[in-house]
Design an enzyme around this catalytic site. Structure first.
Site, PDB file in Angstrom:
ATOM      1  N   CYS A 165     -40.634 -38.490  31.358  1.00  0.00           N
ATOM      2  CA  CYS A 165     -39.904 -39.422  32.212  1.00  0.00           C
ATOM      3  C   CYS A 165     -39.042 -40.378  31.398  1.00  0.00           C
ATOM      4  O   CYS A 165     -39.330 -41.581  31.316  1.00  0.00           O
ATOM      5  CB  CYS A 165     -40.891 -40.188  33.077  1.00  0.00           C
ATOM      6  N   TYR A 183     -32.075 -38.980  17.004  1.00  0.00           N
ATOM      7  CA  TYR A 183     -30.884 -38.977  16.126  1.00  0.00           C
ATOM      8  C   TYR A 183     -29.682 -38.291  16.763  1.00  0.00           C
ATOM      9  O   TYR A 183     -28.696 -38.019  16.072  1.00  0.00           O
ATOM     10  CB  TYR A 183     -31.158 -38.231  14.811  1.00  0.00           C
TER      11      TYR A 183
END
Ligand code: LLP
Length: 418
Positions: free
Chosen positions: A343, A316
């Site tokens: 990653c 968000y």
């Protein structure tokens, strides 16, 4: 009241130095203040005064058994969205009669479990669900208590991913067509109509949208009364916001006061489903700096917590306050992006933060009590964090750190070809 203070350069939660907890239990670690959680819940309860009420803590915000148990002991009810949450509430000592069951996709097994448990109410989200509950209840010869979640079509003015009360969202039944669904429910043999519910979104920082939704629901309740359908409770959902950065959400007392005023002398039990406002600011995430890295004009602090531990910034772009646990007088202040080992470029916990830190230092990520641990995952085969609850000057380990063996449990290899 804030439960965080700095004494001699050390950050404390209640009467415990966070650095001591990190040394004893390792990082990443979620740490919660029992008192902070209790205070928030009691603020709801006290503001209700004489009003018939049930405060159902939204378990999805943080489903730790210890937290559920603290709330159950204070008399909380619970808003659940799965069979798993139901089992957790029961394991933590929650009372079936204080459970409401929300969610758009309740399975056959979940409905059966909830019926057998004897919960307070199903918050029904579609006509298909209504018919399914009737069928299962009839098969078990149990009367199912129900409320219908209406979609009042109000704009909660919050992040689009957590706004739920607009017509375009998947939640609830359009308020303008729900009367027929109530009449259908009234005609079914194994359903008992208890209430009306709505939930318009999360992290709301204004009272007005709640009152708009309530006005629409009250009109519906009057309309249903004319049709001979009596509503016993009004469930307004959760959604009250908290202060992460500079938001100024209404105080719990003011929010309840406004709702009670609008309710007037109506003979309705008020149900609320707060999650975030009970636990968000009662918890922090502790993490240790693994490496400092300079990439031209950018500095990165690579820490041992990641998006799998705290997804909110990645999902968000949520802003969480980040500060050092122990003051580092040797380090120079610089601007860092605080990133995890996962990653993904989206794996960040904070961007452009001014900090004086060195490798090995501890950082405290604030306002992490809600939708932190409960949204965590094992992405990158990372065991989930340890959880600790502080009760004044005592710290309790409430969830051990997962091990790699925990993560592989239940998996098997294909048999060798013969
Ligand atoms: N009741 C229902 C039916 C809900 O869907 C929710 C939250 C609540 C109650 C509790 O709302 P609260 O008081 O916590 O705002 N993961 C997001 C928040 C998602 C909220 C989903 N529903 C976040 O991290 O911001």
């Amino acid at each position: 009241m804030s439960h965080f203070s700095r004494r001699n350069g050390q950050l404390y939660i209640d009467n415990i130095a966070l650095a001591d907890l990190a040394i004893q239990h390792g990082t990443p670690a979620y740490v919660y203040s029992k008192e902070a959680i209790s205070e928030q819940f009691l603020a709801y309860q006290q503001a209700m005064g004489e009003q018939p009420q049930l405060i159902c803590y939204a378990v999805k915000a943080n489903c730790s058994l210890a937290i559920l148990n603290v709330l159950a002991k204070l008399g909380a009810g619970f808003d659940i969205v799965s069979g798993g949450e139901l089992e957790r509430v029961l394991a933590a000592g929650g009372q079936p009669q204080r459970i409401v069951f929300s969610g758009v996709g309740k399975s056959h097994d979940e409905i059966t479990l909830a019926l057998k448990t004897g919960i307070h109410c199903f918050n029904v989200e579609s006509t298909a669900e209504l018919e399914r509950i009737q069928d299962i209840a009839q098969g078990l010869d149990i009367v199912a208590p129900i409320s219908i979640r209406v979609n009042p079509d109000v704009d909660a003015g919050t992040h689009p991913y957590i706004s739920t009360g607009l017509k375009e969202n998947k939640f609830g039944i359009d308020i303008d067509s729900v009367s027929a669904v109530y009449q259908r429910a009234a005609a079914l043999s194994h359903l008992a109509i208890k209430g009306v519910d709505c939930h318009i979104g999360s992290q709301l920082t204004e009272i007005a949208p709640f009152i708009d939704a309530m006005d629409r629901v009250l009109l519906l309740i009057d309309h249903l009364a004319e049709k001979g359908i009596t509503i016993e409770h009004l469930d307004l959902g959760g959604g009250l916001g908290v202060r992460y950065q500079d938001e100024q959400p209404p105080a719990i007392g003011d929010y309840i006061h406004a709702i009670r005023q609008r309710l007037g002398t109506r003979d309705l039990r008020l149900i609320l489903e707060p999650g975030r406002s009970i636990v968000a600011n009662a918890g922090v995430l502790l993490t240790r700096v693994e490496y400092l890295k300079n990439a031209g004009d950018k500095n990165f602090a690579i820490v041992d917590a990641a998006m799998n531990d705290m997804l909110r910034p990645a999902l968000y772009e949520a802003w969480l306050d980040i500060e050092t646990v122990s003051e580092n007088k040797q380090a120079n202040t610089a601007i860092y992006d605080i990133v995890g080992p996962v990653c993904e470029t989206g794996d960040f916990l904070g961007k452009q933060r001014s900090l004086a830190i060195g490798e090995g230092d501890l950082l405290c990520i604030h306002s992490a009590g809600a939708y932190g641990m409960s949204m965590s995952s094992n992405y990158n085969s990372r065991p989930r964090a340890v959880e600790i609850m502080v009760d004044d000057s005592k710290a309790h380990l409430i969830k051990a750190r997962e091990t790699n063996a925990d993560l592989m449990r239940g998996e098997s290899l294909l048999p060798d070809p013969c």
